[in-house]
Design an enzyme around this catalytic site. Structure first.
Site, mmCIF file in Angstrom:
data_model
loop_
_atom_site.group_PDB
_atom_site.id
_atom_site.type_symbol
_atom_site.label_atom_id
_atom_site.label_comp_id
_atom_site.label_asym_id
_atom_site.label_seq_id
_atom_site.Cartn_x
_atom_site.Cartn_y
_atom_site.Cartn_z
ATOM 1 N N SER A 69 -6.591 7.080 -3.177
ATOM 2 C CA SER A 69 -5.574 7.921 -2.492
ATOM 3 C C SER A 69 -5.852 9.591 -2.936
ATOM 4 O O SER A 69 -5.240 10.101 -2.158
ATOM 5 C CB SER A 69 -4.219 7.786 -3.199
ATOM 6 O OG SER A 69 -3.632 6.782 -2.441
ATOM 7 N N TYR A 197 -9.393 5.265 7.970
ATOM 8 C CA TYR A 197 -8.423 5.347 6.616
ATOM 9 C C TYR A 197 -9.369 4.614 5.222
ATOM 10 O O TYR A 197 -9.653 5.037 4.348
ATOM 11 C CB TYR A 197 -7.338 4.891 6.597
ATOM 12 C CG TYR A 197 -6.390 4.781 5.414
ATOM 13 C CD1 TYR A 197 -5.871 5.656 4.730
ATOM 14 C CD2 TYR A 197 -6.310 3.298 4.924
ATOM 15 C CE1 TYR A 197 -5.093 5.575 3.703
ATOM 16 C CE2 TYR A 197 -5.516 3.421 3.657
ATOM 17 C CZ TYR A 197 -4.977 4.406 3.195
ATOM 18 O OH TYR A 197 -4.310 4.306 2.081
ATOM 19 N N VAL A 267 -5.633 4.458 -6.806
ATOM 20 C CA VAL A 267 -5.724 3.016 -7.519
ATOM 21 C C VAL A 267 -6.726 2.711 -8.289
ATOM 22 O O VAL A 267 -6.843 1.490 -9.019
ATOM 23 C CB VAL A 267 -4.937 2.056 -6.728
ATOM 24 C CG1 VAL A 267 -3.736 2.114 -6.413
ATOM 25 C CG2 VAL A 267 -5.984 1.956 -5.486
HETATM 26 N N1 GLU Z 1 -7.071 2.584 -0.155
HETATM 27 C C1 GLU Z 1 -5.750 2.374 -1.164
HETATM 28 C C2 GLU Z 1 -4.545 1.655 -0.199
HETATM 29 O O1 GLU Z 1 -4.538 1.784 0.739
HETATM 30 C C3 GLU Z 1 -4.970 3.515 -1.520
HETATM 31 C C4 GLU Z 1 -3.966 3.494 -2.388
HETATM 32 C C5 GLU Z 1 -3.851 4.365 -3.703
HETATM 33 O O2 GLU Z 1 -4.978 4.741 -4.082
HETATM 34 O O3 GLU Z 1 -2.847 4.509 -3.947
HETATM 35 O O4 GLU Z 1 -4.055 0.645 -0.542
#
Ligand code: GLU
Length: 313
Positions: A69, A197, A267
Site C-alpha cells: 500500500s 495495481y 501489509v
Molecule cells: N496489494 C495489497 C492488496 O491489495 C495492498 C494492501 C496493503 O498493503 O494494505 O491487498
C-alpha cells in the site's frame, strides 16, 4: 535541523530497535497474499535520511520487501501529474472511511459509489486506471520509472513471486474492481487496471529506498541533494494530507495522536514516514497488528516521536 538530534538518534536507535522488536511476537505476518507469509516475523529495520545526505540505519535494514500500500501514495501523485486535481477527484474522494482497507461496503451504500479516498484498495485501483499510457505494461513502466527516480535507485524492480501470488488470489480486489467498473469509476479494461495495481504493490524496496522517497515528500517535492523540484508542492501537500488522515488504515487517528507524522504503511510491514523539513524515514517490521500496521514499527516510531517531540500537532 540540529546535529545534536541526529547524533542522539544515532546513539539511541539500535537500543530502541531491539526494544520494539520484542513486540513483533504479538502480531502476525500477512498471509492473505500467500507469498507475504514467508517474511521473517521478528525482523525490524529502519533507515533515516536527512537533507544533507547523512543517514542512520539500524536493525534488519538490508531486508527487501514489497511496497504494497505504500506505493499508493506515489501512484496518486503520478495520476495527479497525468490528469490534474479535478479529474482525479471526480473518481476518488478525500475522506477516511473507518472501514478496512479492502472493504467495498461504501461503494454500494454511499452514492455516487466512488471510493472514499485514494489510499484504500478501491481508491488505489481507481487511481491505477488514471495512469497515462497505451496499455497496462506501458502504464506500469511509467510507474516504475517514476518510483526509481524518487528513490534515486535505477535498480528498483518487481518481486515477481509476490506479484503472481497476489494476482492469483485477489478475489476481493477483483470483485471490487468490477463493481467500480459498473459504477462508472474505472477507465479501461478491468484486468488491465488490476495488473497495473498488482505490479505497483509488488515493487521491491529496502528501508533506504523508502527513506529517499520520503525525503522528497518531506522537502515539499524537492530532491534536497540536487535542488530539483521533482513533484509540485501542491501534490506533495495532497499526498501528505492523505497520509495523515488515511495512511495507517483505520488506525490513522490513533497514529496521529501517538506519533503525529504523515505516514503510509503496507501489509508487507513497511512504513514510509517523515519529519517534514528534516528527515525521510523507511522502516520494515513484517509482524502486523489487527489493523494491518507493523506492530514493532509503530512502537519504534512512537518512541522516537515522543522522545524528540516530532508530532506536528
Ligand atoms: N496489494 C495489497 C492488496 O491489495 C495492498 C494492501 C496493503 O498493503 O494494505 O491487498
Amino acid at each position: 535541523m540540529t546535529s545534536e538530534e541526529f547524533d542522539q538518534l544515532r546513539i539511541k536507535l539500535p537500543q530502541w530497535v531491539e526494544e520494539s522488536r520484542r513486540h513483533g511476537t504479538e502480531g502476525k505476518v500477512a498471509s492473505y497474499i500467500p507469498e507475504l507469509s514467508k517474511a521473517p516475523i521478528e525482523a525490524l529495520g529502519i533507515h533515516i535520511l536527512d537533507g544533507q545526505g547523512r543517514s542512520i540505519s539500524a536493525g534488519d535494514c538490508s531486508l527487501s520487501f514489497t511496497m504494497q500500500s505504500i506505493s499508493k501514495v506515489f501512484t496518486l501523485i503520478l495520476a495527479l501529474l497525468d490528469n490534474g486535481e479535478e479529474a482525479v477527484f471526480s473518481k476518488v474522494g478525500m475522506e477516511p472511511t473507518g472501514d478496512n482497507f479492502n472493504s467495498m461496503l461504501k461503494l454500494e451504500l454511499v452514492q455516487p459509489g466512488i471510493p472514499f479516498n485514494p489510499l484504500i484498495n478501491a481508491g488505489a485501483i481507481a487511481i491505477s486506471s488514471l495512469i497515462a499510457g497505451e496499455h497496462s505494461l506501458d502504464k506500469s513502466a511509467r510507474v516504475l520509472h517514476f518510483f526509481r527516480m524518487l528513490a534515486g535507485n535505477d535498480t528498483l524492480d518487481y518481486d515477481y513471486d509476490v506479484y503472481r501470488s497476489e494476482s492469483e488470489t485477489a478475489n476481493l480486489n477483483r470483485s471490487m474492481a468490477y463493481l467500480l467498473k459498473d459504477n462508472g469509476v474505472l477507465e479501461g479494461e478491468v484486468e488491465e487496471v488490476l495488473d497495473v495495481y498488482f505490479r505497483h504493490c509488488s515493487i521491491n524496496v529496502t528501508c533506504a529506498d523508502l527513506a529517499s522517497m520520503a525525503l522528497v515528500l518531506s522537502s515539499d517535492g524537492v530532491n534536497p541533494r540536487t535542488g530539483k523540484q521533482l513533484i509540485p508542492r501542491r501534490y506533495v501537500q495532497i499526498a501528505k494530507t492523505f497520509m495523515t488522515t488515511c495512511g495507517m488504515y483505520n488506525a490513522s487517528g490513533e497514529f496521529a495522536i501517538q506519533v503525529g507524522l504523515p505516514a503510509k504503511s503496507g501489509v508487507s510491514g513497511g512504513i514510509l514516514t517523515m519529519v517534514p523539513g528534516k528527515y525521510g524515514i523507511g522502516l520494515v517490521g513484517p509482524s502486523l497488528n489487527r489493523k494491518g500496521n507493523s506492530i514493532a514499527g509503530v512502537d519504534l516510531l512512537q518512541t522516537m516521536s515522543q522522545h524528540f517531540d516530532w508530532s506536528l500537532f
